[in-house]
Write an enzyme that holds these catalytic residues in place. Structure first.
Site, PDB file in Angstrom:
ATOM      1  CE  LYS A  27      -1.171   1.944   3.665  1.00  0.00           C
ATOM      2  NZ  LYS A  27      -1.655   2.301   5.026  1.00  0.00           N
ATOM      3  CB  SER A  28       3.821   2.204   2.022  1.00  0.00           C
ATOM      4  OG  SER A  28       3.235   2.017   3.290  1.00  0.00           O
TER       5      SER A  28
ATOM      6  NE  ARG B  27       6.057   6.748   1.032  1.00  0.00           N
ATOM      7  CZ  ARG B  27       5.257   6.419   2.041  1.00  0.00           C
ATOM      8  NH1 ARG B  27       4.216   5.626   1.821  1.00  0.00           N
ATOM      9  NH2 ARG B  27       5.478   6.885   3.255  1.00  0.00           N
TER      10      ARG B  27
ATOM     11  N   GLY C 264      -4.800   7.212   5.892  1.00  0.00           N
ATOM     12  CA  GLY C 264      -3.933   8.303   6.305  1.00  0.00           C
ATOM     13  C   GLY C 264      -3.128   8.861   5.153  1.00  0.00           C
TER      14      GLY C 264
ATOM     15  CB  SER D  52       7.418   5.023  10.694  1.00  0.00           C
ATOM     16  OG  SER D  52       6.606   4.417  11.661  1.00  0.00           O
TER      17      SER D  52
ATOM     18  NE  ARG E 174      -4.775   7.754  11.394  1.00  0.00           N
ATOM     19  CZ  ARG E 174      -4.146   6.982  10.506  1.00  0.00           C
ATOM     20  NH1 ARG E 174      -4.844   6.391   9.544  1.00  0.00           N
ATOM     21  NH2 ARG E 174      -2.842   6.808  10.569  1.00  0.00           N
TER      22      ARG E 174
ATOM     23  CB  SER F 180       7.314   8.970   9.112  1.00  0.00           C
ATOM     24  OG  SER F 180       6.469   7.953   8.598  1.00  0.00           O
TER      25      SER F 180
ATOM     26  CD  GLU G 190       4.147  -0.455   8.568  1.00  0.00           C
ATOM     27  OE1 GLU G 190       4.047  -1.158   7.547  1.00  0.00           O
ATOM     28  OE2 GLU G 190       4.388   0.760   8.549  1.00  0.00           O
TER      29      GLU G 190
ATOM     30  CE  LYS H 251      -5.586   1.741   6.783  1.00  0.00           C
ATOM     31  NZ  LYS H 251      -6.160   3.020   6.332  1.00  0.00           N
TER      32      LYS H 251
END
Length: 425
Positions: free
Chosen positions: A29-30, A34, A97, A200, A125, A172, A315, A412
């Site tokens: 996902k990260s 990006r 997020g 992180s 959040r 982060s 995480e 998610k």
């Protein structure tokens, strides 16, 4: 007829013997989100291959399309065609997020008004530090002083940019958000962190690496400072790595069952925080090896307790906490005060739910301590947090009668997680 919902407790499968499995995980996902942001800001079309198809990434694709780019998600590989950010838009952040934090800096480049909101949980959040930073860089943001969702970005077509001082000790993502759009600002961005250590950090390293792949000049040679030079963002075709943090419950299944699980295509080198699982599982007593097929973990007869600082790998805390609750000696997890601001207060949630199943757990300001105890069945609540669901199914694999509430929240980052998980038993 009985009607069930996603919130109904789901009986977690119990491993009655060693689990032997080889799994192929969805993409990161990260990395996917990006890559999507930078592709939308690039000078030409890009392809994001093996993109993760999940709620978070779909929300990102919709958000960038709403701004004026076009993200085609109809095929396995997603094509991103940049466009003018010239239309008013409503962005649904859901529980993502990355959407809430990464898209507003890009929306500052719009010539229109962009409104942001999300699921109720998202309104708690932290985002205020990013909004304050954007104002300092020349972006008009309206949030009625809340420092949280909902808020509105009033774009003027360009962002002056320049130097900004922030406190990124809560996430982060505050740094990554500003870095991703920084090259498109008139003077770039010069981000200085002042405060407690940034959590992180591997995620910021990931952002810097992806920026450089797009030809963006980034200077991260000074501690707590990141500078992006103004300039074009080159189009790049990305191949997304497997999501290594999503590997945690599957590798944990080998750990708790005394079995062997291989995760295919584990990269030899990566910026993903989930790579820390190799060392952590070794400390827990597992046998860990990385080979041509992937990463293989063989579980021990009994898990050993650990004392570990998870500050850079927060995480992973829910999955590791579940393993510590099942270990045969004491454990202490520390350095993760920042995960109180994740999808839920993960430290409080873990302490509450593991205690309810019989764990001897003590909550600290920045972590958790465990003393060996006999666990029993019961309902494990997830607080709409996919990582909490991972913790619940790990305990359920080792303890009879564990039911996980709202297991569907795992969509998610992993569509049909429950069905995939059940198929391993």
């Amino acid at each position: 007829m009985t009607t069930t919902t996603d919130l109904d407790p789901w009986p977690a499968p119990r491993a009655t013997g060693p689990v032997e499995a080889t799994v192929t995980l969805p993409g990161s996902k990260s990395l996917t989100n990006r890559a999507l942001v930078l592709a939308a800001l690039a000078e030409g079309p890009s392809v994001v291959r093996r993109a993760l198809r999940s709620r978070d990434t779909t929300l990102m694709a919709r958000a960038l399309t709403a701004l004026g780019s076009h993200v085609d998600t109809t095929a396995e590989d997603w094509t991103v065609t940049p466009g003018a950010f010239d239309r008013a838009a409503d962005v649904d952040c859901g529980l993502a997020g990355t959407v809430m934090r990464f898209v507003p800096p890009a929306a500052g480049l719009s010539t229109a008004t962009v409104a942001f909101d999300g699921d109720p949980h998202m309104r708690t959040r932290p985002i205020g530090e990013v909004l304050t930073a954007l104002r300092g860089l020349g972006v008009q943001v309206e949030d009625d002083g809340r420092g949280s969702l909902p808020f509105t970005v009033h774009g003027t077509g360009s962002v002056p940019g320049g130097r900004v001082v922030i406190d990124a000790s809560a996430s982060s993502q505050f740094v990554s958000a500003l870095l991703l759009a920084g090259a498109r600002y008139d003077r770039g961005v010069d981000i200085v962190h002042e405060g407690k250590p940034v959590p992180s950090l591997p995620h910021i390293d990931m952002t810097v690496a992806v920026l450089r792949e797009h030809g963006v000049e980034v200077d991260d040679s000074d501690a707590d400072r990141w500078t992006v030079a103004p300039g074009p963002v080159a189009p790049v075709d990305h191949v997304i790595e497997p999501d290594l943090s999503n590997a945690a419950p599957f590798l944990a299944l080998a750990a708790v069952s005394g079995g062997t699980v291989t995760v295919r295509d584990w990269p030899a080198r990566t910026t993903q925080a989930g790579d820390a699982l190799r060392d952590i599982l070794t400390q827990l007593g597992c046998s860990v090896s990385l080979g041509d097929e992937g990463l293989t973990v063989a579980g021990p007869e009994r898990l050993s307790g650990i004392d570990v600082d998870l500050h850079d790998h927060g995480e992973l805390t829910p999955a590791i906490a579940a393993l510590c609750a099942l270990a045969g000696s004491p454990s202490h997890l520390r350095g993760v005060a920042h995960i109180r601001g994740h999808e839920t207060d993960r430290l409080a949630a873990l302490a509450t739910e593991l205690d309810a199943l019989g764990a001897d757990v003590v909550e600290h300001p920045d972590g958790l301590s465990f003393t060996p105890a006999a666990l029993h069945g019961g309902v494990f609540h997830t607080y709409a947090d996919h990582r909490m669901a991972h913790a619940g199914v790990i305990v359920g694999a080792a303890v009879d009668g564990v039911e996980v509430e709202n297991v569907a929240t795992t969509s998610k980052t992993f569509p049909d997680f429950a069905g995939f998980w059940s198929g391993l038993f």
